[in-house]
Write an enzyme that holds these catalytic residues in place. Sequence first.
Site, short mmCIF file in Angstrom:
data_model
loop_
_atom_site.label_atom_id
_atom_site.label_comp_id
_atom_site.label_asym_id
_atom_site.label_seq_id
_atom_site.Cartn_x
_atom_site.Cartn_y
_atom_site.Cartn_z
N LYS A 1 -7.62 -1.17 -8.04
CA LYS A 1 -6.86 -1.99 -8.97
C LYS A 1 -6.27 -3.15 -8.16
O LYS A 1 -5.29 -2.99 -7.44
CB LYS A 1 -5.74 -1.18 -9.63
CG LYS A 1 -5.33 -1.68 -11.02
CD LYS A 1 -4.74 -3.07 -11.06
CE LYS A 1 -3.33 -3.10 -10.53
NZ LYS A 1 -2.71 -4.49 -10.65
N GLY B 1 2.66 -2.41 -1.07
CA GLY B 1 3.54 -3.15 -1.96
C GLY B 1 4.99 -2.82 -1.67
O GLY B 1 5.34 -2.38 -0.57
N SER B 2 5.84 -3.00 -2.66
CA SER B 2 7.27 -2.86 -2.45
C SER B 2 7.67 -1.39 -2.35
O SER B 2 7.01 -0.49 -2.88
CB SER B 2 8.03 -3.52 -3.61
OG SER B 2 7.90 -2.75 -4.79
N THR B 3 8.80 -1.17 -1.68
CA THR B 3 9.33 0.18 -1.55
C THR B 3 9.73 0.74 -2.90
O THR B 3 9.55 1.93 -3.19
CB THR B 3 10.54 0.18 -0.59
OG1 THR B 3 10.09 -0.24 0.70
CG2 THR B 3 11.16 1.56 -0.47
N GLY C 1 6.71 1.92 -4.52
CA GLY C 1 6.26 3.08 -3.75
C GLY C 1 6.95 4.36 -4.18
O GLY C 1 6.33 5.43 -4.26
N GLU D 1 1.97 1.67 2.40
CA GLU D 1 2.51 0.63 3.27
C GLU D 1 3.47 -0.19 2.41
O GLU D 1 3.05 -0.92 1.52
CB GLU D 1 1.41 -0.28 3.83
CG GLU D 1 1.96 -1.33 4.79
CD GLU D 1 0.92 -2.32 5.22
OE1 GLU D 1 1.25 -3.53 5.31
OE2 GLU D 1 -0.24 -1.92 5.45
N CYS E 1 4.24 -8.36 4.73
CA CYS E 1 5.17 -7.23 4.73
C CYS E 1 5.86 -7.07 6.08
O CYS E 1 7.02 -6.62 6.13
CB CYS E 1 4.43 -5.95 4.35
SG CYS E 1 2.97 -5.61 5.35
N GLU F 1 14.28 -7.50 1.65
CA GLU F 1 13.00 -8.18 1.87
C GLU F 1 12.88 -9.34 0.89
O GLU F 1 12.92 -9.15 -0.33
CB GLU F 1 11.84 -7.21 1.67
CG GLU F 1 10.50 -7.83 2.00
CD GLU F 1 9.35 -6.83 1.90
OE1 GLU F 1 8.45 -6.89 2.75
OE2 GLU F 1 9.38 -5.99 0.97
#
Length: 506
Positions: free
Chosen positions: A198, A251-253, A256, A273, A307, A407
């Site tokens: 995706k 992607g973002s935490t 995640g 990651e 990142c 971030e």
Amino acid sequence: MDHDEKTMSLNERSTLLPNFLEDPNKKHLIDGQWVASMSEERIDTFNPATGAVLATLSRGRTQDIDRAVQVARRAFEGPWRLFTPAARQQVIMRFAELFEKHFDELTLLESLDMGAPLHKRLRAGKSGIIQTILYFAAQARNIGGALPHNSLAGNVTTMIIQAPVGVVGAIIPWNGPLFSQMHVLGPVLATGCTAVIKPAEDASLAILRTAELLLEAGLPPGVVNVVTGLGVEAGAALAAHPDVNRLAFTGSTQVGREIIKASAGNMKRLQLELGGKSPDIVFADADLEKAVPGVAMGVYSNSGQICFAGTRIFVQRGIQEEFLDQLASYSKTLKVGNPLEEDTVLGPLISQRQLDRVLGYVRTGQDEGASLVAGGSRMGGDLAEGYYLEPTLFGQVTNAMTVAREEIFGPVASVIPFGTVEEALRLANDTPYGLASGVWSSNVNTVMRMVHGIQAGTVWVNCYGLIDPAVGFGGYKESGYGWKGGESQIDGYLYQKAAYINGSNV
């Protein structure tokens, strides 16, 4: 495309589209065929350099993901299972040849999709991506097992076998899709797994074209499938699907955490990651001639949309003012502009949404007392229609300020002073993230103290951003878990099974 022409306008260059964009209405690639979403809905994707619609994508939803996963499962249990390690390696090698042959086209697609400076990618990007593909080609023949001695009575032989986990779901980020996808495609093809990918809705085109090249390389239909769409729809469905055995996400935490929750349904394996707020630490004995540009591009490369960007710049007292002045001067020399022009260093941010988000952080930094030393404004003039931001530098920052804690994912750097090695370590580790870090010093004792003391998945010394596929890359703390590259990534796409063979009855 003539890469030497510098005088063409952005609109003129944008007409030089790859053949892949002759039809801008893109579909999913499932079971080797281009298919529309079952809902027949579509979404627009934009050129961030102009703000104009670049193409329309099929809007994948749960039923499209389910269809692709079923196809991937059939392919895993079908002819793909009969491919020997040598046969899988041959497919990867043919793919590497095709990827190199079409690299200019793929890079142009990526540049149009997400705004990366084209000529920077053409000069520096090819070797890293090709090396990554070839590394995983080699790993296809490097998957072993073991014959451990046992203490069982009788004539019993024991074996440990490594087998592919099955169907892998992958959610690819928009900030470097060509490179990011290789850390899924490589281990999938090397181990004999299958995949449903995706792509990010903001940058899907290069991944769709890559999947087309895989079929041309001889990959059986259904081994790699691509479903486009929104993360909250197609991405969430992939993360929760009960027949996906492993999920790779960059992607973002925040997202995640949602993926971890979604994975609980079938206990799928995860490779995450996630976010970062990486420290880049400059000691007084550093070579500033190398450290200034190295630190600057550790933040500003890809317009800060990396990142592991080293956005928290810790500078030892005594050289702080000198370093800040040199860094500000250097940042002002970086050309922000049309990503298709040869001398462009920084392109646009990915979207208006991201530009607004980054500008919000710039305002917050000023409100909290940081000093805006350079940049901080949206670009105007010929660039006003795109999502361009000046490289931005803050001084007088403390490690407690928002710009030093969160971030930003844009070209925004913060300089923070420190005194001793111990203070540098304390400040560097005072973050929920642990993705990467940098150290600039000529003192080997200082270097080794930092290498062992920094809590991050990677420590770069007197350099920043180097990645080799045999070494790998990964995060610590809230920057995720799992490893990209190296033998441990291959291990993540395999599971172990033990066999006990009673020789007395065979």
